[in-house]
Design a protein around this motif. Sequence first.
Motif, PDB file in Angstrom:
ATOM      1  N   LEU A 196       0.829  -1.197   0.000  1.00 48.37           N
ATOM      2  CA  LEU A 196       0.000   0.000   0.000  1.00 48.37           C
ATOM      3  C   LEU A 196       0.867   1.252   0.000  1.00 48.37           C
ATOM      4  CD1 LEU A 196      -2.845   1.126   0.070  1.00 48.37           C
ATOM      5  CD2 LEU A 196      -2.791   0.991   2.571  1.00 48.37           C
ATOM      6  N   LEU A 197       1.963   1.222   0.778  1.00 50.77           N
ATOM      7  CA  LEU A 197       2.883   2.358   0.811  1.00 50.77           C
ATOM      8  C   LEU A 197       3.507   2.588  -0.565  1.00 50.77           C
ATOM      9  CD1 LEU A 197       4.501   4.506   2.376  1.00 50.77           C
ATOM     10  CD2 LEU A 197       6.168   2.724   2.892  1.00 50.77           C
ATOM     11  N   LEU A 198       3.967   1.501  -1.205  1.00 53.34           N
ATOM     12  CA  LEU A 198       4.556   1.641  -2.533  1.00 53.34           C
ATOM     13  C   LEU A 198       3.526   2.107  -3.556  1.00 53.34           C
ATOM     14  CD1 LEU A 198       6.825  -1.539  -2.613  1.00 53.34           C
ATOM     15  CD2 LEU A 198       7.564   0.840  -2.422  1.00 53.34           C
ATOM     16  N   ALA A 199       2.297   1.629  -3.434  1.00 52.41           N
ATOM     17  CA  ALA A 199       1.248   2.079  -4.355  1.00 52.41           C
ATOM     18  C   ALA A 199       0.994   3.570  -4.193  1.00 52.41           C
ATOM     19  CB  ALA A 199      -0.035   1.284  -4.100  1.00 52.41           C
ATOM     20  N   GLN A 200       1.017   4.059  -2.954  1.00 51.73           N
ATOM     21  CA  GLN A 200       0.849   5.496  -2.720  1.00 51.73           C
ATOM     22  C   GLN A 200       1.995   6.286  -3.349  1.00 51.73           C
ATOM     23  OE1 GLN A 200       0.622   5.639   1.540  1.00 51.73           O
ATOM     24  NE2 GLN A 200      -1.610   5.392   1.600  1.00 51.73           N
ATOM     25  N   ALA A 259       1.655   6.299  -7.115  1.00 56.47           N
ATOM     26  CA  ALA A 259       0.539   7.149  -7.566  1.00 56.47           C
ATOM     27  C   ALA A 259       0.763   8.620  -7.244  1.00 56.47           C
ATOM     28  CB  ALA A 259      -0.762   6.666  -6.926  1.00 56.47           C
ATOM     29  N   GLY A 260       1.883   8.937  -6.594  1.00 49.92           N
ATOM     30  CA  GLY A 260       2.149  10.333  -6.250  1.00 49.92           C
ATOM     31  C   GLY A 260       1.333  10.831  -5.078  1.00 49.92           C
ATOM     32  N   ARG A 261       0.910   9.897  -4.216  1.00 53.26           N
ATOM     33  CA  ARG A 261       0.066  10.302  -3.083  1.00 53.26           C
ATOM     34  C   ARG A 261       0.771  10.113  -1.739  1.00 53.26           C
ATOM     35  NH1 ARG A 261      -3.905   7.400  -6.125  1.00 53.26           N
ATOM     36  NH2 ARG A 261      -3.798   5.667  -4.631  1.00 53.26           N
ATOM     37  N   LEU A 262       2.084   9.914  -1.775  1.00 54.71           N
ATOM     38  CA  LEU A 262       2.826   9.767  -0.532  1.00 54.71           C
ATOM     39  C   LEU A 262       3.195  11.165  -0.030  1.00 54.71           C
ATOM     40  CD1 LEU A 262       4.214   7.961   1.547  1.00 54.71           C
ATOM     41  CD2 LEU A 262       6.241   7.936   0.076  1.00 54.71           C
TER      42      LEU A 262
END
Length: 456
Positions: free
Chosen positions: A286-290, A293-296
Amino acid sequence: MKHWSLKVKFGAYAASLVLIALGVAAVVMLPTFYFSQLRQVDRQLAADAEELFRDLENFRGAPVNPRKPLSARFIPVGLQDRLLVLKGPEGQLLYASPGMSADDLAGIHTGYANVSFEDKPYRIGIFDREPFFLKVGAPMGPARALQRSLLRGLALAMPITALLVFGGGFLLAKYAIRPVSALTASAERISINRLDEKLPMPVAQDEIARLTEVLNDAFQRLKQSYETATRFSADASHQLKTPIAVLRLGLEELRARETLPDGPKREVDMLLHQTRRLTNLINELLLLAQADAGRLVLEPEETDISPMIQAAIDDVETLTHDRGVTVETRVPRSLVVRVDQRRVRMALQVITENAVKYTPDGGRIRFDASIRNGLFRLDLANTGSPIREWDRDRIFERFHRGTDVGEEVQGHGLGLNIARTLLRAHQGDLQLIRSDADGTVFRLSIPIDGKETDPV
């Protein structure tokens, strides 16, 4: 040569072709020119012989008896600087140039030949007209001097010509690939966070324009695939969290029952351990997906990292106290850096757990923290087997585990990638400094004045 730019290669190839062409031209031209000179000298020798024979036949006062020696006054002025040997009908010597005898040039009987007389090159012609037999020679020094001059001229002209052609080829290639350079610069600006950008179409409808269209189509397909994969990763992680949480809760309730026998209780403990591992994996994905997606989003604040490092050191000592591992530290009392505490703590946890997993019993782990030139730096070293050469370039890739890592070592190959992603979100980095027989060293670095950053 494989590291040369296309412009340099183009110039070098053009210069090489010109040098080869000049070399081939020289190989063909010099012998052709030389034999042309020989034919010209042969014609001149024939004309000289004809003049002498004509004078001997028609000159007033010419000797009537062809067996008697001739005086030099019967030799034309144009032939007096030539090599001459004139013989009568029985081979008696009638005339020889000064310094020559009847035996000179004796080995030549017909046609033309190159000889050396008194260490000088000559071209000799043999002429037989009854009752006389004539050998006449012309010096070849001037012809050979001209050959040498041509060779020197070629030797001087070839590098100069090659240099000029190289420069011209370089400039021509620079002009020709200018659209490619612009295309490359535009493509380099396209990143994970800027997949909507497209390459600018050139004005000319040529091969470069077609290449631009193909690349734009490829980028568009890549963008769609990336967005699909990112959505799937994020959605799957979210969807899995709830059932795993319910499963974990049910197992914990089952484990808490006093009536549960020891055998099933151990099995429940094993299942709880696996659900925790699965929960950690989902959180990592989930962290890597964020991040993808530029949402971290980071929440940086002034933080003293020293207590955070000390906590990691305490964890290492606790985890290795029964393995004889020596923990060495050099950490200042205060290391104030502007960071997102939660994200940096996670990155620190990854590299310390990594060091614990790969340090053998009786080994050594060393923490060395400092701030230098506006950069916080933590070098974490551990003894153990070095990382193989072919694994070092891929060690930060997702799901990659070292060749020598056995199944007994837990992990999914995500930790180092996550740690590097979090640190790069702080404008920092995680690097493998070295890995050899003395140990492996990872370096965590972050600018101390970390600025507010856009979502990563």
